[in-house]
Design an enzyme around this catalytic site. Sequence first.
Site, PDB file in Angstrom:
ATOM      1  N   LYS A  71       0.799  -1.231   0.000  1.00  0.00           N
ATOM      2  CA  LYS A  71       0.000   0.000   0.000  1.00  0.00           C
ATOM      3  C   LYS A  71       0.834   1.285   0.000  1.00  0.00           C
ATOM      4  O   LYS A  71       0.342   2.370   0.295  1.00  0.00           O
ATOM      5  CB  LYS A  71      -1.015   0.049   1.174  1.00  0.00           C
ATOM      6  CG  LYS A  71      -1.810  -1.208   1.393  1.00  0.00           C
ATOM      7  CD  LYS A  71      -2.200  -1.929   0.128  1.00  0.00           C
ATOM      8  CE  LYS A  71      -3.210  -1.214  -0.734  1.00  0.00           C
ATOM      9  NZ  LYS A  71      -3.336  -1.923  -2.054  1.00  0.00           N
ATOM     10  N   ASN A  96       2.127  -0.348  -7.134  1.00  0.00           N
ATOM     11  CA  ASN A  96       1.572  -0.508  -8.489  1.00  0.00           C
ATOM     12  C   ASN A  96       1.830   0.741  -9.330  1.00  0.00           C
ATOM     13  O   ASN A  96       2.054   0.661 -10.537  1.00  0.00           O
ATOM     14  CB  ASN A  96       0.066  -0.808  -8.421  1.00  0.00           C
ATOM     15  CG  ASN A  96      -0.180  -2.253  -8.039  1.00  0.00           C
ATOM     16  OD1 ASN A  96      -0.169  -3.139  -8.880  1.00  0.00           O
ATOM     17  ND2 ASN A  96      -0.354  -2.514  -6.745  1.00  0.00           N
ATOM     18  N   HIS A 113       7.656  -6.818  -1.537  1.00  0.00           N
ATOM     19  CA  HIS A 113       7.257  -6.238  -0.247  1.00  0.00           C
ATOM     20  C   HIS A 113       8.146  -6.779   0.875  1.00  0.00           C
ATOM     21  O   HIS A 113       7.896  -6.507   2.048  1.00  0.00           O
ATOM     22  CB  HIS A 113       5.817  -6.641   0.096  1.00  0.00           C
ATOM     23  CG  HIS A 113       4.771  -6.094  -0.831  1.00  0.00           C
ATOM     24  ND1 HIS A 113       4.757  -4.789  -1.279  1.00  0.00           N
ATOM     25  CD2 HIS A 113       3.657  -6.677  -1.369  1.00  0.00           C
ATOM     26  CE1 HIS A 113       3.689  -4.610  -2.054  1.00  0.00           C
ATOM     27  NE2 HIS A 113       3.023  -5.732  -2.134  1.00  0.00           N
ATOM     28  N   ARG A 127       5.996   5.434   2.182  1.00  0.00           N
ATOM     29  CA  ARG A 127       4.811   6.306   2.240  1.00  0.00           C
ATOM     30  C   ARG A 127       4.506   6.603   3.703  1.00  0.00           C
ATOM     31  O   ARG A 127       4.825   5.780   4.578  1.00  0.00           O
ATOM     32  CB  ARG A 127       3.621   5.576   1.595  1.00  0.00           C
ATOM     33  CG  ARG A 127       2.374   6.413   1.444  1.00  0.00           C
ATOM     34  CD  ARG A 127       1.227   5.619   0.829  1.00  0.00           C
ATOM     35  NE  ARG A 127       0.122   6.496   0.458  1.00  0.00           N
ATOM     36  CZ  ARG A 127      -1.074   6.082   0.054  1.00  0.00           C
ATOM     37  NH1 ARG A 127      -1.325   4.778  -0.043  1.00  0.00           N
ATOM     38  NH2 ARG A 127      -2.018   6.938  -0.267  1.00  0.00           N
ATOM     39  N   SER A 185      -4.891   2.924   3.810  1.00  0.00           N
ATOM     40  CA  SER A 185      -5.024   2.225   2.532  1.00  0.00           C
ATOM     41  C   SER A 185      -5.106   0.708   2.759  1.00  0.00           C
ATOM     42  O   SER A 185      -5.921   0.009   2.143  1.00  0.00           O
ATOM     43  CB  SER A 185      -3.813   2.579   1.658  1.00  0.00           C
ATOM     44  OG  SER A 185      -3.902   1.955   0.417  1.00  0.00           O
ATOM     45  N   SER A 208       1.150   7.115 -15.955  1.00  0.00           N
ATOM     46  CA  SER A 208       1.164   6.669 -14.559  1.00  0.00           C
ATOM     47  C   SER A 208       0.332   7.576 -13.644  1.00  0.00           C
ATOM     48  O   SER A 208       0.361   7.398 -12.424  1.00  0.00           O
ATOM     49  CB  SER A 208       2.608   6.595 -14.047  1.00  0.00           C
ATOM     50  OG  SER A 208       3.209   7.860 -14.112  1.00  0.00           O
ATOM     51  N   PHE A 246      -2.809   8.919 -11.611  1.00  0.00           N
ATOM     52  CA  PHE A 246      -3.845   8.115 -10.942  1.00  0.00           C
ATOM     53  C   PHE A 246      -5.059   7.946 -11.860  1.00  0.00           C
ATOM     54  O   PHE A 246      -5.610   6.840 -11.978  1.00  0.00           O
ATOM     55  CB  PHE A 246      -4.252   8.778  -9.616  1.00  0.00           C
ATOM     56  CG  PHE A 246      -5.254   7.960  -8.859  1.00  0.00           C
ATOM     57  CD1 PHE A 246      -4.876   6.780  -8.230  1.00  0.00           C
ATOM     58  CD2 PHE A 246      -6.593   8.342  -8.804  1.00  0.00           C
ATOM     59  CE1 PHE A 246      -5.805   5.992  -7.549  1.00  0.00           C
ATOM     60  CE2 PHE A 246      -7.522   7.563  -8.123  1.00  0.00           C
ATOM     61  CZ  PHE A 246      -7.129   6.395  -7.492  1.00  0.00           C
ATOM     62  N   ARG A 292      -7.728   3.209  -5.427  1.00  0.00           N
ATOM     63  CA  ARG A 292      -8.844   3.640  -4.580  1.00  0.00           C
ATOM     64  C   ARG A 292      -8.979   5.156  -4.633  1.00  0.00           C
ATOM     65  O   ARG A 292      -9.786   5.681  -5.366  1.00  0.00           O
ATOM     66  CB  ARG A 292      -8.603   3.119  -3.139  1.00  0.00           C
ATOM     67  CG  ARG A 292      -9.794   3.211  -2.218  1.00  0.00           C
ATOM     68  CD  ARG A 292      -9.406   2.721  -0.829  1.00  0.00           C
ATOM     69  NE  ARG A 292      -8.379   3.547  -0.212  1.00  0.00           N
ATOM     70  CZ  ARG A 292      -8.614   4.598   0.565  1.00  0.00           C
ATOM     71  NH1 ARG A 292      -9.840   4.954   0.853  1.00  0.00           N
ATOM     72  NH2 ARG A 292      -7.615   5.318   1.069  1.00  0.00           N
ATOM     73  N   GLY A 335      -5.840   7.378  -4.160  1.00  0.00           N
ATOM     74  CA  GLY A 335      -4.581   7.865  -4.721  1.00  0.00           C
ATOM     75  C   GLY A 335      -4.186   9.252  -4.245  1.00  0.00           C
ATOM     76  O   GLY A 335      -3.624  10.045  -5.002  1.00  0.00           O
TER      77      GLY A 335
HETATM   78  P1  A3P Z   1      -5.108   4.570  -1.483  1.00  0.00           P
HETATM   79  O1  A3P Z   1      -5.708   3.328  -0.921  1.00  0.00           O
HETATM   80  O2  A3P Z   1      -4.745   5.580  -0.421  1.00  0.00           O
HETATM   81  O3  A3P Z   1      -5.930   5.179  -2.566  1.00  0.00           O
HETATM   82  P2  A3P Z   1       0.021  -0.446  -3.686  1.00  0.00           P
HETATM   83  O4  A3P Z   1       0.089  -0.255  -5.152  1.00  0.00           O
HETATM   84  O5  A3P Z   1       1.379  -0.568  -3.055  1.00  0.00           O
HETATM   85  O6  A3P Z   1      -0.915  -1.533  -3.315  1.00  0.00           O
HETATM   86  O7  A3P Z   1      -0.545   0.906  -3.068  1.00  0.00           O
HETATM   87  C1  A3P Z   1      -1.879   1.254  -3.263  1.00  0.00           C
HETATM   88  C2  A3P Z   1      -2.068   2.726  -3.002  1.00  0.00           C
HETATM   89  O8  A3P Z   1      -1.448   3.497  -4.049  1.00  0.00           O
HETATM   90  C3  A3P Z   1      -3.559   3.085  -3.041  1.00  0.00           C
HETATM   91  O9  A3P Z   1      -3.712   4.171  -2.131  1.00  0.00           O
HETATM   92  C4  A3P Z   1      -3.719   3.511  -4.480  1.00  0.00           C
HETATM   93  O10 A3P Z   1      -4.858   4.274  -4.745  1.00  0.00           O
HETATM   94  C5  A3P Z   1      -2.441   4.311  -4.678  1.00  0.00           C
HETATM   95  N1  A3P Z   1      -2.107   4.511  -6.087  1.00  0.00           N
HETATM   96  C6  A3P Z   1      -2.141   3.590  -7.072  1.00  0.00           C
HETATM   97  N2  A3P Z   1      -1.823   4.159  -8.244  1.00  0.00           N
HETATM   98  C7  A3P Z   1      -1.575   5.462  -7.997  1.00  0.00           C
HETATM   99  C8  A3P Z   1      -1.197   6.565  -8.820  1.00  0.00           C
HETATM  100  N3  A3P Z   1      -1.034   6.427 -10.116  1.00  0.00           N
HETATM  101  N4  A3P Z   1      -1.030   7.773  -8.229  1.00  0.00           N
HETATM  102  C9  A3P Z   1      -1.216   7.914  -6.890  1.00  0.00           C
HETATM  103  N5  A3P Z   1      -1.580   6.914  -6.057  1.00  0.00           N
HETATM  104  C10 A3P Z   1      -1.745   5.689  -6.605  1.00  0.00           C
END
Ligand code: A3P
Length: 313
Positions: A66, A70, A128, A150, A158, A247, A249, A269, A271
């Site tokens: 989180k 991604n 991870h 983060r 998250s 890239s 969000f 979710r 972002g």
């Molecule tokens: P939130 O749940 O706060 O929205 P991971 O990819 O490590 O699982 O992390 C997921 C978190 O990264 C989620 O946060 C997701 O929305 C956010 N995220 C994914 N893509 C993103 C992007 N392009 N820009 C900003 N945040 C992003």
Amino acid sequence: MEKSRKKFTDILDKAVATANTMQCDELLFSYKGILYPATFCSLEVFRAMESFEARSDDIILAGYPKSGTNWVGQILSDLVAIFEKKMKNKESSVNDDELEEFPYFEIGDARKYERMNKLPSPRLMFTHLLPEILPTSVFKNKAKILLLIRNPKDVATSFYHFSNAISPFPSYDTWDDFFAAFMTKKMPWGCYFEYLSAWNKYAAAENVMVLSYEELKENPVQGVKNIADFFGICLTEKELQSVVERSSFQSMKKNSQKTHGALGNVFFRKGGVSDWKNLFSEDQNEKMDKAFDKHIRGTKLGTKLKYEIYCKV
Ligand code: A3P
């Protein structure tokens, strides 16, 4: 859908389907004192991992769940694609689909590392894992590592929403229950504060670049430039803009059905920064502030997190 993405979404879908048939107490297993989701990881894979031979031109994205893995994974995949296109004529090269592995290093089958040992450079993988769980060759051979961090309050927020939305992870009746588990080392992939402490030992190494979610969010153009520089990838202005745009969000969320299948909305979710303010009570703020002070404050990673800006009310 591209064939390689289909492999990725197939693994996700299979994990969800398997988890739907399992009891809550079967979802996680322990390896060397850390919990992992049983539908994604296995003891066999952990045992096989040591056979992986890292290279100095490997590209490893390390980040606690989180933290935006991604997102930064999308940036790195695009950068590697640009690099490969410049270096050789990929069209006439081997079949990429056959070579594709699930991008998370610790997820797959026990033969994965044998196959990966035969893959051409540069190999891109995400993880991870704590540094001490990674194969020793990663540090011995100085693979290049992008360490993504983060702010812990948004990571917890998250992770809470994610855990309740996807069956391979235990779900929680209330945010308070989740918070207690997050603070007492009951999370898959371990405790975030211990993760930060462990990785902090490597944060100053020349083969490690530290990037925060928040700095990338504040200035994605500079963030992508810094990442490309670290990996020695030259970008034209047009390529840079395209990596940043693909890239964003909005773009990733829009594309998420294609890239992450039915779980698209779960991975992308909100972002943003500071969603924790919608969940944390005064007492929880205090508890997390204290844990931060105890484990991370004053370290390189602690400073990089800018806790006073992103985690104080
Ligand atoms: P939130 O749940 O706060 O929205 P991971 O990819 O490590 O699982 O992390 C997921 C978190 O990264 C989620 O946060 C997701 O929305 C956010 N995220 C994914 N893509 C993103 C992007 N392009 N820009 C900003 N945040 C992003």
